[in-house]
Design an enzyme around this catalytic site. Structure first.
Site, PDB file in Angstrom:
ATOM      1  N   ASP A  51      37.662  35.985 104.364  1.00 44.46           N
ATOM      2  CA  ASP A  51      38.970  36.626 104.353  1.00 44.46           C
ATOM      3  C   ASP A  51      39.590  36.331 102.984  1.00 44.46           C
ATOM      4  OD1 ASP A  51      41.302  37.965 104.972  1.00 44.46           O
ATOM      5  OD2 ASP A  51      41.476  37.099 106.979  1.00 44.46           O
ATOM      6  N   TRP A  52      40.709  36.980 102.706  1.00 46.19           N
ATOM      7  CA  TRP A  52      41.321  36.908 101.373  1.00 46.19           C
ATOM      8  C   TRP A  52      42.047  35.567 101.186  1.00 46.19           C
ATOM      9  CZ3 TRP A  52      38.591  40.717 102.546  1.00 46.19           C
ATOM     10  CH2 TRP A  52      38.364  41.790 101.691  1.00 46.19           C
TER      11      TRP A  52
END
Ligand code: BGC
Length: 720
Positions: free
Chosen positions: A262-263
């Site tokens: 994920d970011w």
């Protein structure tokens, strides 16, 4: 079967090409493929920091950009979020706007895999038109906690329903030559301090719940990528969790695609050793951890020999084979996008996703009477509520309104009340041409009551903005809306409540109102769908994909650990309910919820009969469903396991949405996925069915048992 074999053939061809191309790549090219760069986001922390890796001629800002290798025919990878359509508002100021489809919890309520697939195809067409070849879609975390701010981006609390629907979103997207993720692997079931959240669960129960969701969805759709969650699972970050990534996903399940983080979820280069293949949105890691581990650190580790050459090759091959498997490198000219058609798909999703929770006969509202109708609250004069965060979609023509809410942490600036046109008020005016509509904003209870009093009928809206980065502190409606609804219901006995929320809410006014409609976040066509359902142009058919508890006391965690702690505080949540999520928890505790999983009313009635069940390796149930009312309508009969070899155990085994004319009958046959009848035996690393009597029920919801039967299953140890 043919499709599966064809997919396997394509997949092995893609693996072969992936290997061949990877062998021709320089180390520099390989390192550039295993990261993605967040596009420049005006007004965010990344503003003005256009990464040098994004070439100047790339104007289409993406959630993740990875340069291609033209000499080898590898296209640049450009991704966008896609839970509810192409995002993100603000990324691309010149974008004409995308179709804002219903939230996933609304599509979960449709129990309609076909519809979800159509939505996926439409999303991918809009993606291709913009040059996005990877979609960050397929949200399939289980709705374990009604406070979780992101449940609207997930389909349901049930592993099987979530898996079937998520797989169809992925299938729809990938059928158009666009890669899709399934996310967030795994147990990213609360948002509170998610970067520091340690989700604790019994490993076998995990296999029977959230992991089973991913496993079935992967088998049914072969997603090109899996996005790992922000959180830790049993002490290890999901993105660097050797057990979950190497042992389970790539080992036991043989997953051939790539795992992207994920970011801002890659604090350590060693995640590469534990199964992570691509670091996403690397500026997020600078923001969170002060570094971008898959750039300098990983190169240093490679130089020292701590990142083996084979592992770097494996990371690259996995990415390439997923691009090749769906034909991202074979794109011709972008297909024409029929936005009218996409609006129809969005409308159908909203129609089928709306759940009629309560109705004493006040609905449908007659359209041929000169009624005085008060429409109150919920910005119903302006638009339809959307969930917030990375999944929010900017519609064609722009929002009807954006009201800043704000909050702590990196997602605070993204927390807005987004309103889509057209408004429910406009649509109700069209649907009720004889009525006199009177709008009141629900600004105060007293004012709203005055409007209610002078009307024949009241439609009062209750809304709640939920979104990424935030859990709700309780189940109430914000901004004093409960008091407004209460006052309105006291002033007028003919009150109908319409909810636009991302989760179950408490309903202190429930006994005072005549009908309750849960519209969720129904997307850009939500105003029309609400008006159609209220006036009977559409017969409601949505069924709850989550349980509505009476109160948090009935849920596994009356108190949510970490709620209220400042951003950055480590949090541990024990998901002690294990696989007994949602309705299963209620079956276990014997508590009665306000509305059970699967519940949803119609303007017609359905009867079930003639149940026949066979056992052996799995359960197959046949039964007849008949529309016994006088309107056409859709029903979703559900098959549940209720007892397994002497043990109380509830599992949704199957469902089918059927559209029936008045008097029409249909014979349905549902065969259970055998893992739903089994327990995971961690010692054997396999699924185990124990010989014995298995009781099943056909019902309208998790707590209705219209038809009951027993059958015998035989001992089996299978799968992995
Ligand atoms: C979300 C992901 C999303 C990503 C890229 C993250 O904040 O958790 O679901 O895909 O951002 O926008």
């Amino acid at each position: 079967m043919t499709t599966k074999l064809a997919a396997e053939r394509e997949s092995s061809e893609a693996d072969r090409r992936g290997r061949e191309v990877e062998e021709q790549m320089t180390d520099e090219e390989k390192f550039s493929l295993i990261i993605s760069v967040l596009g420049e986001v005006p007004g965010s922390a990344a503003a003005g920091t256009r990464d040098p890796r994004i070439p100047d001629d790339v104007t289409n800002m993406s959630a993740g950009y990875t340069p291609g290798v033209p000499r080898l025919g590898i296209p640049a990878i450009q991704s966008s979020d896609a839970s509810m359509g192409i995002t993100n508002p603000g990324y691309r100021p010149d974008d004409p706007g995308a179709t804002a489809f219903p939230s996933l919890i609304a599509l979960g309520s449709s129990f309609n895999p076909h519809l979800v697939r159509q939505g996926g195809e439409a999303i991918a067409r809009e993606a291709r038109a913009r040059g996005f070849n990877v979609q960050l879609a397929g949200g399939c975390n289980l709705a374990r906690d009604p406070r979780n701010g992101r449940n609207f981006e997930y389909f349901s609390e049930d592993p099987y329903l979530s898996a079937v629907l998520a797989a169809e979103q992925v299938n729809g997207i990938q059928s158009q030559g666009v890669v899709s993720t399934l996310k967030h692997y795994t147990l990213n079931c609360n948002e509170t301090n998610r970067h520091w959240l340690d989700a604790i669960i019994d490993p076998d129960a995990h296999r029977e719940s959230d992991l089973l969701t991913f496993q079935i969805a992967i088998e049914r759709s072969q997603p090109g990528a899996i996005m790992s969650g922000y959180n830790k699972v049993n002490g290890e970050y999901a993105g660097g969790n050797h057990h979950l990534l190497n042992d389970v996903l790539k080992g036991a399940w043989g997953y051939p695609g790539y795992v992207m983080s994920d970011w801002g979820a890659t604090p350590d280069w060693r995640f590469a050793l534990h199964g992570l293949d691509q670091e996403s949105g690397i500026q997020g890691d600078t923001l969170l951890w002060g570094k971008q581990p898959f750039t300098d650190e990983l190169r240093d580790a490679y130089a020292r020999g701590e990142l083996p050459q084979e592992r770097l090759s494996d990371m690259v091959r996995r990415i390439l084979r997923s691009l090749f498997a769906v034909g991202v490198d074979q794109w011709g000219t972008a297909p024409e996008v029929d936005m009218e058609l996409h609006d129809q798909i969005a409308l159908e999703g909203a129609r089928q996703g709306i759940v009629l929770l309560e109705n004493d006969g006040v609905l449908p509202i007659p359209t041929d009477e000169p009624l005085k109708v008060a429409v109150i609250g919920g910005y119903a004069q302006q638009g339809i509520v959307s969930g917030t965060g990375s999944g929010a979609v900017a519609p064609v023509g722009g929002f009807a309104g954006v009201i800043k809410i704000g909050g702590a942490g990196v997602m605070g600036r993204h927390r807005n009340l987004f309103l889509f046109p057209p408004s429910p008020l406009e649509e109700l005016a069209k649907a009720l041409p004889q009525a006199q509509l009177d709008f009141d904003p629900g600004y105060t209870p007293a004012e709203a009551a005055l409007t209610a009093k002078r009307s024949d009928l009241v439609i009062v809206f209750g809304i709640r903005v939920e979104g990424e980065g935030f859990d709700s502190a309780d189940l109430s409606l914000p901004w004093g809306q409960d008091a407004v609804i209460e006052a309105v219901a006291d002033a007028n006995p003919n009150t109908i409540v319409v909810l636009e929320t991302g989760n179950p809410v408490s309903m202190p006014w429930r006994d005072k109102v005549r009908a309750i409609v849960e519209a969720w976040y129904p997307g850009q066509a939500g105003g029309r769908a609400i008006a159609e359902v209220l006036t009977g142009a559409v017969n409601p058919s949505g069924r709850l994909p989550v349980t509505f508890p009476e109160s948090l006391e009935q849920t596994p965690r009356p108190e949510l650990p970490g709620l209220g702690t400042p951003w950055g505080t480590p949090v541990t949540i024990e998901y002690g309910e294990g696989a007994e999520v949602g309705y299963r928890w209620f079956a276990r505790t014997g508590a009665t919820p306000t509305y059970a999983f699967g519940h949803g009313l119609s303007y017609t009635t359905f009867a079930y009969g003639d149940l026949e069940v066979t056992g052996g390796d799995t359960v197959t149930a046949s039964f007849t469903v008949t529309n016994t009312g006088d309107r056409a309508g859709a029903d979703v009969p559900q098959l549940y396991l209720t007892e397994a070899a002497g043990e109380q155990r509830q599992r949704l085994l199957g469902f089918e949405r059927v559209q029936l004319q008045p008097g029409e009958s249909r014979r349905l046959t549902l065969t259970a996925e055998p893992r739903l009848l089994a327990r995971f035996d961690g010692t054997a690393g396999q699924w185990r069915i124990t010989t014995g009597t298995y009781q099943v029920a056909v019902g309208r919801s998790a707590d209705s048992r219209e038809l009951v039967a027993e059958t015998t299953l035989t001992d089996a140890l299978f799968g992995s």
